[in-house]
Structure formats: structure tokens, C-alpha cells
Design a protein around this motif. Structure first.
Motif, mmCIF file in Angstrom:
data_model
loop_
_atom_site.group_PDB
_atom_site.id
_atom_site.type_symbol
_atom_site.label_atom_id
_atom_site.label_comp_id
_atom_site.label_asym_id
_atom_site.label_seq_id
_atom_site.Cartn_x
_atom_site.Cartn_y
_atom_site.Cartn_z
ATOM 1 N N ASP A 153 -6.560 3.787 7.048
ATOM 2 C CA ASP A 153 -6.411 2.555 6.048
ATOM 3 C C ASP A 153 -6.719 0.867 6.192
ATOM 4 O OD1 ASP A 153 -3.187 3.676 6.944
ATOM 5 O OD2 ASP A 153 -3.122 3.168 8.550
ATOM 6 N N SER A 154 -8.187 1.568 7.567
ATOM 7 C CA SER A 154 -8.656 -0.173 7.340
ATOM 8 C C SER A 154 -9.918 0.355 5.739
ATOM 9 C CB SER A 154 -10.198 0.636 8.800
ATOM 10 O OG SER A 154 -10.476 1.742 8.841
ATOM 11 N N GLU A 156 -9.533 1.583 3.194
ATOM 12 C CA GLU A 156 -7.838 1.132 2.078
ATOM 13 C C GLU A 156 -8.050 -0.200 1.947
ATOM 14 O OE1 GLU A 156 -3.743 3.019 2.663
ATOM 15 O OE2 GLU A 156 -4.433 5.039 1.753
ATOM 16 N N GLN A 157 -7.942 -1.155 3.536
ATOM 17 C CA GLN A 157 -7.690 -2.062 3.043
ATOM 18 C C GLN A 157 -8.910 -3.549 2.520
ATOM 19 O OE1 GLN A 157 -6.840 -3.573 7.696
ATOM 20 N NE2 GLN A 157 -4.779 -2.855 7.079
ATOM 21 N N ARG A 160 -8.659 -2.393 -0.883
ATOM 22 C CA ARG A 160 -7.902 -3.915 -1.743
ATOM 23 C C ARG A 160 -8.778 -4.628 -2.257
ATOM 24 N NH1 ARG A 160 -3.325 -3.776 -2.623
ATOM 25 N NH2 ARG A 160 -2.149 -6.261 -2.470
ATOM 26 N N ALA A 161 -9.175 -5.212 -0.606
ATOM 27 C CA ALA A 161 -9.656 -6.352 -0.355
ATOM 28 C C ALA A 161 -11.076 -6.440 -1.499
ATOM 29 C CB ALA A 161 -10.320 -6.606 0.826
ATOM 30 N N HIS A 199 -2.072 -7.893 -6.584
ATOM 31 C CA HIS A 199 -3.017 -8.260 -6.169
ATOM 32 C C HIS A 199 -2.520 -10.250 -5.907
ATOM 33 C CE1 HIS A 199 -6.017 -5.640 -5.229
ATOM 34 N NE2 HIS A 199 -6.025 -4.928 -6.600
#
Length: 202
Positions: A153-154, A156-157, A160-161, A199
Motif C-alpha cells: 500500500d505505501s 502504491e501510494q 501514485r503521488a 489523479h
């Protein structure tokens, strides 16, 4: 054709100065300065007149025009500065750009044609820089420093950012032109549109 711009022409050659003033002045507001002294007078004026483009001759009768780049940049923060010179001392190009110039143009037989191409380019680049500066800043990208905190999860975040910042920078650089941005990034326009929507960029 360049239209609707404010141009400051710093040129000592009277023939070239008059020709450019007549040519560019048909559709633009042009002010001229034949020397560093005349340029300094314009820089010192109380009334604010900010040109879109400063065409600054490097070789002037009372000094080196390039030496005034920092002063011109300090007075006209948003103006594009194009150094114009009669010599081909390309070692000076990097110095002028490092001092704050946006472009460097050698006088040649195609000088006027070159100006017609380069002025719109430097104007577009300055506008892209202005948009990028005024765009809301994204939160700083952070990735866990401890291996134990690194999760799917971290990661992927973080990715994405990072992609969002990348897309925002590309859009700002290309002035929001989705077609040109997609082409530059090697994406289909539909793919770029989907990424922009995902986004929430816009």
C-alpha cells in the motif's frame, strides 16, 4: 507573426534598430534603447513598464550588454531575455543563460526569420514556468525509511503521488496542451485523459 507583445529592443546599430522597430512595431508595442545608459534609464523609471521580451544586444558602444542580464532580470522578473550578438563566441552562450537569459541569437542573414521563430518559443517557455510556479504544491513524496514500514500500500501510494507530480509538471511545461503532452510522454491522448481524471488534475 508576433502580435500583441511589449518588446524592449536594446540595439546600437541604427539601421537594424530602425528596421526592427518598424517591422515589430506594426503589431506590437516596442521601446528602444541604443545603449546601456538608455537601458539603465528605462530600468530606473518609476512608472512600471514590463516588456514581454527584452532583445539585448551583447556588444553595445558603452559596454557589454550581457553584463546587465542580472539587473534586467531583477527588474523584469517575468520577461523573456534574448541576447543578440554579431559574433559567434558560443562559449558565451552558457554564461548568458546561467546569468538569466532565456535564449541567445547570432545576427545572420536569417536573423529576422530566426527572431520570428524564437520569440514565440521563449514566450511559451516563460509562460510554462509561470504556471509551474503558481501551481499548488503537491505534498512532498515520502517513502518509508524503515524496511518494516514498506508495504504494498505505501509503495502504491508513493508511485501514485510520483506519477501525479510527473503529469502536473509535464502539463505545466507544455502549457496544458493535452495533445502535445500525450505526444511528448508517448501516450495515447485517451490514456492521458484517463490518468489526468484518475489523479484529479485539472
Amino acid at each position: 507573426m508576433i502580435t500583441g507583445q511589449k518588446l524592449l529592443l536594446v540595439e546600437d546599430d541604427p539601421t537594424l534598430r530602425q528596421a526592427l522597430n518598424r517591422f515589430l512595431g506594426v503589431y506590437n508595442e516596442v521601446r528602444v534603447a541604443p545603449s546601456l545608459k538608455a537601458l539603465r534609464e528605462i530600468l530606473a523609471e518609476a512608472a512600471r513598464w514590463d516588456p514581454d521580451v527584452v532583445l539585448l544586444d551583447k556588444g553595445l558602444p558603452d559596454g557589454n550588454g550581457a553584463a546587465l542580464i542580472p539587473e534586467v532580470r531583477g527588474r523584469f522578473l517575468e520577461s523573456a531575455i534574448v541576447i543578440v550578438t554579431g559574433d559567434e563566441d558560443f562559449n558565451a552562450v552558457g554564461k548568458c543563460l546561467a546569468m538569466g537569459a532565456d535564449d541567445y541569437l547570432v545576427k545572420s542573414e536569417s536573423f529576422v526569420e530566426d527572431l520570428l521563430i524564437r520569440i514565440p518559443v521563449v514566450l511559451k517557455n516563460r509562460e510554462a514556468m509561470r504556471i509551474a510556479r503558481s501551481a499548488p504544491k503537491s505534498p512532498a513524496l515520502k517513502i518509508p525509511l524503515q524496511v518494516t514500514d514498506l508495504t504494498v500500500d505505501s509503495l502504491e501510494q508513493f508511485m501514485r503521488a510520483a506519477e501525479k507530480e510527473y503529469l502536473q509538471a509535464a502539463l505545466a511545461l507544455l502549457n496544458g496542451d493535452l495533445q502535445e503532452t500525450a505526444k511528448t510522454l508517448g501516450l495515447a491522448r485517451s490514456t492521458l485523459l484517463k490518468k489526468v481524471a484518475d489523479h484529479e488534475i485539472g
